[in-house]
Design a protein around this motif. Sequence first.
Motif, PDB file in Angstrom:
ATOM      1  N   TYR A  91      25.181   0.922 -20.934  1.00 37.62           N
ATOM      2  CA  TYR A  91      24.541   0.661 -22.229  1.00 37.62           C
ATOM      3  C   TYR A  91      24.934  -0.726 -22.723  1.00 37.62           C
ATOM      4  O   TYR A  91      25.879  -1.340 -22.205  1.00 37.62           O
ATOM      5  CB  TYR A  91      24.961   1.729 -23.255  1.00 37.62           C
ATOM      6  CG  TYR A  91      26.435   1.714 -23.547  1.00 37.62           C
ATOM      7  CD1 TYR A  91      27.332   2.398 -22.728  1.00 37.62           C
ATOM      8  CD2 TYR A  91      26.955   0.971 -24.609  1.00 37.62           C
ATOM      9  CE1 TYR A  91      28.692   2.354 -22.962  1.00 37.62           C
ATOM     10  CE2 TYR A  91      28.317   0.927 -24.854  1.00 37.62           C
ATOM     11  CZ  TYR A  91      29.174   1.615 -24.029  1.00 37.62           C
ATOM     12  OH  TYR A  91      30.526   1.547 -24.251  1.00 37.62           O
ATOM     13  N   MET A  92      24.199  -1.197 -23.706  1.00 35.99           N
ATOM     14  CA  MET A  92      24.465  -2.520 -24.279  1.00 35.99           C
ATOM     15  C   MET A  92      24.149  -2.424 -25.781  1.00 35.99           C
ATOM     16  O   MET A  92      23.116  -1.853 -26.137  1.00 35.99           O
ATOM     17  CB  MET A  92      23.534  -3.521 -23.592  1.00 35.99           C
ATOM     18  CG  MET A  92      23.686  -4.940 -24.010  1.00 35.99           C
ATOM     19  SD  MET A  92      25.266  -5.622 -23.530  1.00 35.99           S
ATOM     20  CE  MET A  92      25.050  -5.877 -21.788  1.00 35.99           C
ATOM     21  N   ILE A  93      25.051  -2.953 -26.588  1.00 35.24           N
ATOM     22  CA  ILE A  93      24.845  -2.846 -28.036  1.00 35.24           C
ATOM     23  C   ILE A  93      24.466  -4.232 -28.560  1.00 35.24           C
ATOM     24  O   ILE A  93      25.207  -5.199 -28.351  1.00 35.24           O
ATOM     25  CB  ILE A  93      26.150  -2.372 -28.720  1.00 35.24           C
ATOM     26  CG1 ILE A  93      26.586  -1.019 -28.132  1.00 35.24           C
ATOM     27  CG2 ILE A  93      25.999  -2.301 -30.235  1.00 35.24           C
ATOM     28  CD1 ILE A  93      28.018  -0.640 -28.443  1.00 35.24           C
ATOM     29  N   GLU A  94      23.346  -4.315 -29.221  1.00 33.22           N
ATOM     30  CA  GLU A  94      22.880  -5.613 -29.712  1.00 33.22           C
ATOM     31  C   GLU A  94      22.792  -5.557 -31.239  1.00 33.22           C
ATOM     32  O   GLU A  94      22.157  -4.653 -31.788  1.00 33.22           O
ATOM     33  CB  GLU A  94      21.500  -5.891 -29.114  1.00 33.22           C
ATOM     34  CG  GLU A  94      21.117  -7.325 -29.205  1.00 33.22           C
ATOM     35  CD  GLU A  94      19.814  -7.621 -28.458  1.00 33.22           C
ATOM     36  OE1 GLU A  94      19.190  -6.678 -27.922  1.00 33.22           O
ATOM     37  OE2 GLU A  94      19.426  -8.791 -28.451  1.00 33.22           O
ATOM     38  N   VAL A  95      23.435  -6.508 -31.869  1.00 34.49           N
ATOM     39  CA  VAL A  95      23.445  -6.506 -33.337  1.00 34.49           C
ATOM     40  C   VAL A  95      22.741  -7.758 -33.829  1.00 34.49           C
ATOM     41  O   VAL A  95      22.956  -8.852 -33.301  1.00 34.49           O
ATOM     42  CB  VAL A  95      24.900  -6.533 -33.878  1.00 34.49           C
ATOM     43  CG1 VAL A  95      24.910  -6.329 -35.386  1.00 34.49           C
ATOM     44  CG2 VAL A  95      25.753  -5.488 -33.198  1.00 34.49           C
ATOM     45  N   SER A  96      21.900  -7.602 -34.816  1.00 33.67           N
ATOM     46  CA  SER A  96      21.272  -8.793 -35.392  1.00 33.67           C
ATOM     47  C   SER A  96      21.046  -8.570 -36.889  1.00 33.67           C
ATOM     48  O   SER A  96      21.269  -7.481 -37.408  1.00 33.67           O
ATOM     49  CB  SER A  96      19.957  -9.115 -34.684  1.00 33.67           C
ATOM     50  OG  SER A  96      19.131  -7.993 -34.732  1.00 33.67           O
ATOM     51  N   ARG A  97      20.620  -9.631 -37.526  1.00 29.98           N
ATOM     52  CA  ARG A  97      20.351  -9.533 -38.964  1.00 29.98           C
ATOM     53  C   ARG A  97      19.035 -10.259 -39.220  1.00 29.98           C
ATOM     54  O   ARG A  97      19.031 -11.396 -39.696  1.00 29.98           O
ATOM     55  CB  ARG A  97      21.495 -10.174 -39.741  1.00 29.98           C
ATOM     56  CG  ARG A  97      21.388  -9.971 -41.230  1.00 29.98           C
ATOM     57  CD  ARG A  97      22.583 -10.557 -41.948  1.00 29.98           C
ATOM     58  NE  ARG A  97      23.790  -9.776 -41.752  1.00 29.98           N
ATOM     59  CZ  ARG A  97      25.023 -10.252 -41.962  1.00 29.98           C
ATOM     60  NH1 ARG A  97      25.206 -11.489 -42.329  1.00 29.98           N
ATOM     61  NH2 ARG A  97      26.064  -9.473 -41.772  1.00 29.98           N
ATOM     62  N   PRO A  98      17.911  -9.599 -38.870  1.00 34.33           N
ATOM     63  CA  PRO A  98      16.634 -10.298 -38.928  1.00 34.33           C
ATOM     64  C   PRO A  98      16.310 -10.805 -40.339  1.00 34.33           C
ATOM     65  O   PRO A  98      15.842 -11.921 -40.497  1.00 34.33           O
ATOM     66  CB  PRO A  98      15.619  -9.252 -38.479  1.00 34.33           C
ATOM     67  CG  PRO A  98      16.341  -7.974 -38.351  1.00 34.33           C
ATOM     68  CD  PRO A  98      17.799  -8.216 -38.435  1.00 34.33           C
ATOM     69  N   GLU A  99      16.570  -9.966 -41.314  1.00 36.15           N
ATOM     70  CA  GLU A  99      16.443 -10.489 -42.688  1.00 36.15           C
ATOM     71  C   GLU A  99      17.810 -10.328 -43.325  1.00 36.15           C
ATOM     72  O   GLU A  99      18.776 -10.787 -42.775  1.00 36.15           O
ATOM     73  CB  GLU A  99      15.315  -9.766 -43.406  1.00 36.15           C
ATOM     74  CG  GLU A  99      13.988 -10.366 -42.947  1.00 36.15           C
ATOM     75  CD  GLU A  99      12.802  -9.471 -43.166  1.00 36.15           C
ATOM     76  OE1 GLU A  99      12.859  -8.587 -44.034  1.00 36.15           O
ATOM     77  OE2 GLU A  99      11.810  -9.677 -42.457  1.00 36.15           O
ATOM     78  N   ALA A 100      17.894  -9.645 -44.433  1.00 35.35           N
ATOM     79  CA  ALA A 100      19.229  -9.529 -45.023  1.00 35.35           C
ATOM     80  C   ALA A 100      19.990  -8.345 -44.460  1.00 35.35           C
ATOM     81  O   ALA A 100      21.163  -8.154 -44.737  1.00 35.35           O
ATOM     82  CB  ALA A 100      19.090  -9.394 -46.530  1.00 35.35           C
ATOM     83  N   MET A 101      19.323  -7.567 -43.627  1.00 37.60           N
ATOM     84  CA  MET A 101      19.860  -6.274 -43.227  1.00 37.60           C
ATOM     85  C   MET A 101      20.360  -6.290 -41.774  1.00 37.60           C
ATOM     86  O   MET A 101      19.654  -6.768 -40.890  1.00 37.60           O
ATOM     87  CB  MET A 101      18.674  -5.307 -43.363  1.00 37.60           C
ATOM     88  CG  MET A 101      19.015  -3.891 -43.300  1.00 37.60           C
ATOM     89  SD  MET A 101      19.761  -3.381 -44.832  1.00 37.60           S
ATOM     90  CE  MET A 101      19.221  -1.694 -44.779  1.00 37.60           C
TER      91      MET A 101
END
Length: 443
Positions: A365-375
């Motif tokens: 598995y791979m965990i990808e984190v982002s913050r496309p807007e404020a969230m």
Amino acid sequence: MNTIPIIENRIWNPECECMERRELEALQAKRLQEAVVRASRNPFYQEAFGRLKITPAQIHRLEDLQRLPLTTKEDLRDSYPLGFMGVPRNEIARYQGTSGTTGKPTWVAYTENDVENWSNLCARFLVSGGLKKEHTVQLSFGFGLFTGGFGLHFGIQKVGAAIIPISSGNSERQLTCMLDLSPEILICTPSYALKLMETIQAGDVDRSQLRLEHAYFGGEPWTESMRARIEEGLQIKCWNNYGLAEVQGPGISGECAYRNGMHIQEDHFIFEVIDPETLEPLPDGERGEIVVTPLCREGFPVIRYRTRDIGYIFNDGACPCGRTTRRMSRILGRTDDMLIIRGVNVFPSQIETALMRIDAVAPHYMIEVSRPEAMDTVTVHIEIKPELFSDSMREMHAIKKEIVATIMQITGLRMEVNLVSPKTLARFEGKAKRVIDHRNLVD
Ligand code: DLL
């Protein structure tokens, strides 16, 4: 507490490992003072002791440990390359390093005595996990600056077992070696074991032709559920062991025949657990950041080193193996691995625990984190077991729903789940990298 041994219970050095607690603490106090004397030879501690108005002579009880300064990775970086050495260069017998994620390595130095201690301490945890002189060991840790390869090599050599120093990588050759030389024991990172398991399961090698019986894994976090997966998939028993280069490398703690947590080699290391925010010490049983003081190191005498690893220490009565040392939990996360998602603290190990509960999920598995807007958003990319991967939207949707709910149950967070085809995510030969945090790129 497990009271039934999984293998024969053996002890490499009963005198040190089963010492009466009072005697052990007296030895620790004596060695602590010696360690402080050694540390006081380097400029970092000279300055810190001066600032705190401490002289080594004042540090003679275990309680005095709290008066000593903590040491961080940044402190080591600030005195790059060799500011923490405890002896002149000509007394150093070996250098190792840790690559870290941020450029420059951390160099660590060992005298001959350090190497001898290291070998014995590795022999201890290897024997506690079942290694015997008659065994053949496939040692699939990288040989080089990484402490895993040489540390384990020294330990196996002490025990007198046969070593195959194959190093990491080249899975085909690893399997040929397993077939041809019939090792009973495998040593590597758990993520590399997964890769080997996959190659075996793909039918390239007939498992019944391998003599493999058990394995020692360390060097990176893994969960109890991952252990169950690997034990089932490879048909072996696996033992956990822990260490870090800054205070030695492997050989700091490891599991015994009863697998009741990892026995800390307390005659050589003092362990504390602190609250990483307030830096206050926490009692046994409470989770926090592990701080280690090596007591006998000459080449690199750090004091109260903040590991950034999160775990807890316990001593729920003497372990049936006979060792009197306190034990530590698995590493539950790292202070620098902890993801703060929409204000909630989550460790990758919690996500792994959730995923491994679902039968259809493969251990990749791979965990990808982002913050496309404020969230903040988290997407967990997950491989499905090849035999269960299907074209049916309905089946895949049901699996996905179950994963989302299980992650929610364990972490309290809703995460996106992306099911991917078998064998499409990265595999690892050393330490796995399973988190990509795009937020750091823009912050
Ligand atoms: O990984 C030493 C080692 C090698 C231990 C082989 C065991 C076997 P470093 O490269 O300095 O040293 O990385 C140390 O790896 O702070 C933990 O975050 C992680 N780590 C090591 N063992 C475990 C484990 C070696 N059993 C860092 N469980 C440590 C979880 C581990 N994390």
